[in-house]
Design a protein around this motif. Structure first.
Motif, PDB file in Angstrom:
ATOM      1  N   LEU A  99       0.839  -1.191   0.000  1.00  9.11           N
ATOM      2  CA  LEU A  99       0.000   0.000   0.000  1.00  9.11           C
ATOM      3  C   LEU A  99       0.882   1.251   0.000  1.00  9.11           C
ATOM      4  O   LEU A  99       1.791   1.368   0.827  1.00  9.11           O
ATOM      5  N   PRO A 100       0.668   2.178  -0.924  1.00 17.69           N
ATOM      6  CA  PRO A 100       1.476   3.407  -0.946  1.00 17.69           C
ATOM      7  C   PRO A 100       1.356   4.172   0.368  1.00 17.69           C
ATOM      8  O   PRO A 100       0.287   4.219   0.984  1.00 17.69           O
ATOM      9  N   ASP A 101       2.451   4.784   0.777  1.00 20.61           N
ATOM     10  CA  ASP A 101       2.459   5.530   2.042  1.00 20.61           C
ATOM     11  C   ASP A 101       1.491   6.700   2.004  1.00 20.61           C
ATOM     12  O   ASP A 101       1.006   7.153   3.051  1.00 20.61           O
ATOM     13  N   LEU A 102       1.186   7.196   0.787  1.00 22.64           N
ATOM     14  CA  LEU A 102       0.248   8.310   0.660  1.00 22.64           C
ATOM     15  C   LEU A 102      -1.077   7.992   1.345  1.00 22.64           C
ATOM     16  O   LEU A 102      -1.714   8.863   1.934  1.00 22.64           O
ATOM     17  N   CYS A 103      -1.485   6.737   1.254  1.00 24.66           N
ATOM     18  CA  CYS A 103      -2.783   6.344   1.811  1.00 24.66           C
ATOM     19  C   CYS A 103      -2.835   6.543   3.325  1.00 24.66           C
ATOM     20  O   CYS A 103      -3.901   6.824   3.887  1.00 24.66           O
ATOM     21  N   ASN A 104      -1.697   6.379   3.981  1.00 24.31           N
ATOM     22  CA  ASN A 104      -1.651   6.497   5.437  1.00 24.31           C
ATOM     23  C   ASN A 104      -1.835   7.931   5.911  1.00 24.31           C
ATOM     24  O   ASN A 104      -2.057   8.168   7.108  1.00 24.31           O
ATOM     25  N   HIS A 105      -1.733   8.895   5.001  1.00 25.53           N
ATOM     26  CA  HIS A 105      -1.857  10.307   5.358  1.00 25.53           C
ATOM     27  C   HIS A 105      -3.211  10.880   4.938  1.00 25.53           C
ATOM     28  O   HIS A 105      -3.461  12.074   5.138  1.00 25.53           O
ATOM     29  N   GLY A 106      -4.064  10.038   4.341  1.00 30.15           N
ATOM     30  CA  GLY A 106      -5.395  10.464   3.969  1.00 30.15           C
ATOM     31  C   GLY A 106      -6.412   9.798   4.872  1.00 30.15           C
ATOM     32  O   GLY A 106      -6.165   9.625   6.077  1.00 30.15           O
ATOM     33  N   ILE A 107      -7.552   9.417   4.307  1.00 28.57           N
ATOM     34  CA  ILE A 107      -8.573   8.713   5.080  1.00 28.57           C
ATOM     35  C   ILE A 107      -8.917   7.404   4.388  1.00 28.57           C
ATOM     36  O   ILE A 107      -8.861   7.310   3.166  1.00 28.57           O
ATOM     37  N   GLN A 108      -9.219   6.388   5.163  1.00 29.91           N
ATOM     38  CA  GLN A 108      -9.748   5.143   4.619  1.00 29.91           C
ATOM     39  C   GLN A 108     -11.248   5.151   4.866  1.00 29.91           C
ATOM     40  O   GLN A 108     -11.700   5.232   6.009  1.00 29.91           O
ATOM     41  N   PHE A 109     -12.027   5.080   3.797  1.00 28.42           N
ATOM     42  CA  PHE A 109     -13.473   5.172   3.947  1.00 28.42           C
ATOM     43  C   PHE A 109     -14.185   3.874   3.554  1.00 28.42           C
ATOM     44  O   PHE A 109     -15.428   3.788   3.645  1.00 28.42           O
ATOM     45  N   TYR A 110     -13.399   2.860   3.124  1.00 26.58           N
ATOM     46  CA  TYR A 110     -14.015   1.591   2.794  1.00 26.58           C
ATOM     47  C   TYR A 110     -13.023   0.465   3.053  1.00 26.58           C
ATOM     48  O   TYR A 110     -11.824   0.620   2.819  1.00 26.58           O
ATOM     49  N   GLY A 111     -13.530  -0.679   3.543  1.00 25.73           N
ATOM     50  CA  GLY A 111     -12.686  -1.836   3.793  1.00 25.73           C
ATOM     51  C   GLY A 111     -12.083  -1.819   5.178  1.00 25.73           C
ATOM     52  O   GLY A 111     -12.318  -0.931   5.992  1.00 25.73           O
ATOM     53  N   THR A 112     -11.266  -2.837   5.410  1.00 23.05           N
ATOM     54  CA  THR A 112     -10.624  -2.960   6.712  1.00 23.05           C
ATOM     55  C   THR A 112      -9.115  -3.103   6.564  1.00 23.05           C
ATOM     56  O   THR A 112      -8.623  -3.390   5.482  1.00 23.05           O
TER      57      THR A 112
END
Length: 247
Positions: free
Chosen positions: A234-247
């Motif tokens: 998973l790109p590190d960018l994702c860790n600085h945004g929001i997760q709105f679906y999945g676990t």
């Protein structure tokens, strides 16, 4: 109803193929989709007769994603070349073809344009709704960007996408981030990252473009979509945004 001639459809297709050279690529693509309804299109059927009251169409499996598609053509010549005299050719309006093949995935001019139309898009065309459009961009891996959770309201976008993904078993997770790039970090956009198997990437992007049409006018920033395979990091960018679906 205005009859669209083969020549007129060819002109519209040529304009769409010029993307992104044309001034408004989304308008050029939408003009093709609208014209298809009232144009004569061509499809392949078996040489042997179908049972009375039914019509059987030829389909093929795409080598890139193993999806089964039903090819159709904007002119008789393309249909003839692709048939290689092994199948018969039928002509009808695009609207009639779409009505007869509901539930199937179609592909326009598979040897030239390779435009896939998925079942929800067919329904939208028959109902007179726009499909939406997108362009492709290759991001440079080493590019330095700023990233943060979305600062602008994205509730409608998130709700629309969440509803879509809940009906898509292939989607594992989805993330949304605000990206700032460029020399002065003034190139700002939303990055939607989806964890999905590669074979379903194209279909999902088509469905996203269709789904966000009602809410796209409320977005203050452009949206970029990136698909990540479940077996990739998973790109590190994702860790600085929001997760709105999945676990």
């Amino acid at each position: 109803m205005t009859k669209i001639t083969t020549d007129k459809l060819a002109q519209l297709l040529a304009a769409a193929r010029a993307t992104p050279l044309v001034e408004n690529p989304a308008h050029a693509e939408e003009a093709v989709f609208k014209a298809l309804l009232d144009a004569t299109v061509y499809a392949h059927v078996p040489l042997e007769n179908a049972p009375e009251g039914r019509m059987r169409f030829i389909q093929f499996v795409r080598p890139d994603n193993k999806q089964t598609v039903l090819p159709f053509f904007s002119d008789r010549e393309q249909a003839g070349v692709a048939s290689a005299n092994r199948v018969a050719i039928v002509a009808m309006s695009g609207r009639r073809l779409f009505e007869l093949t509901r539930g199937a995935t179609l592909m326009l001019n598979p040897n030239i344009d390779q435009v896939a139309l998925y079942p929800p898009e067919i329904v939208a065309l028959l109902e007179g709704r726009p499909l939406g459009s997108y362009t492709q961009e290759t991001l440079v891996d080493c590019e330095q960007v700023g990233v943060c959770p979305p600062a602008e309201p994205t509730d409608e976008l998130v709700l629309a996408l969440r509803d879509l993904f809940q009906g898509e078993a292939t989607v594992r997770a989805a993330y949304l981030a605000e990206i700032h790039r460029g020399a002065d970090s003034n190139d700002i956009f939303l990055l939607l990252t989806i964890v999905v198997p590669p074979a379903h990437k194209e279909r999902l992007i088509h469905l996203i473009s269709l789904t966000i049409q009602p809410v796209s006018s409320h977005l203050t920033l452009p949206l970029t979509v990136s698909c990540i395979s479940p077996d990739a990091s998973l790109p590190d960018l994702c860790n600085h945004g929001i997760q709105f679906y999945g676990t």
